[in-house]
Design a protein around this motif. Structure first.
Motif, PDB file in Angstrom:
ATOM      1  N   PRO A   1      -7.168  -0.017   1.736  1.00  0.00           N
ATOM      2  CA  PRO A   1      -6.519   1.200   1.228  1.00  0.00           C
ATOM      3  C   PRO A   1      -5.308   0.901   0.332  1.00  0.00           C
ATOM      4  O   PRO A   1      -5.032   1.640  -0.612  1.00  0.00           O
ATOM      5  CB  PRO A   1      -6.077   1.951   2.488  1.00  0.00           C
TER       6      PRO A   1
ATOM      7  N   GLN B   1      -6.701  -0.016  -3.050  1.00  0.00           N
ATOM      8  CA  GLN B   1      -7.161   1.203  -3.715  1.00  0.00           C
ATOM      9  C   GLN B   1      -5.975   2.026  -4.225  1.00  0.00           C
ATOM     10  O   GLN B   1      -6.027   2.591  -5.322  1.00  0.00           O
ATOM     11  CB  GLN B   1      -8.018   2.039  -2.762  1.00  0.00           C
ATOM     12  N   GLN B   2      -4.901   2.080  -3.440  1.00  0.00           N
ATOM     13  CA  GLN B   2      -3.697   2.812  -3.845  1.00  0.00           C
ATOM     14  C   GLN B   2      -3.089   2.195  -5.104  1.00  0.00           C
ATOM     15  O   GLN B   2      -2.722   2.904  -6.044  1.00  0.00           O
ATOM     16  CB  GLN B   2      -2.676   2.794  -2.703  1.00  0.00           C
TER      17      GLN B   2
END
Length: 102
Positions: free
Chosen positions: A34, A37-38
């Motif tokens: 995550p 992805q951020q």
């Protein structure tokens, strides 16, 4: 992924490239997903992010001497400018990338 296409990807002119060497079985890799992805979303259009599964791309992992996952390598103008093995806090990853994003 063919070696040539990987080389072409990391030689992206004018845009830094973050390579995430990971494995599906790796807990810290799942924790970092995550965050990666951020960062990809945060620098959309200014940073290329490539995820490489070391089990499926052993040649690329060997070429860059990846001994543990996750390993992150940042390339700028085709040159390795930063490398980190293990989990990286989001703010640290952003600080490193910010130096090369224009």
């Amino acid at each position: 992924m063919a070696k040539k296409s990987f080389q072409e990807l990391i030689n992206s002119p004018g845009m830094p490239v973050l390579v995430d060497f990971y494995a599906d079985w790796c807990g810290p890799c799942k924790t970092m997903n995550p965050i990666v992805q951020q960062v990809a979303s945060q620098y959309n259009g200014k940073l290329k992010v490539i995820k490489i599964n070391v089990d499926n791309n052993q040649a690329a992992a060997a070429q860059y001497r990846v001994q543990g996952v996750p390993t992150f390598i940042l390339f700028h103008q085709g040159q390795q400018v930063w490398r980190q093995a293990g989990a990286v806090p989001a703010h640290q990853l952003s600080q490193v990338i910010q130096q090369y994003v224009h």
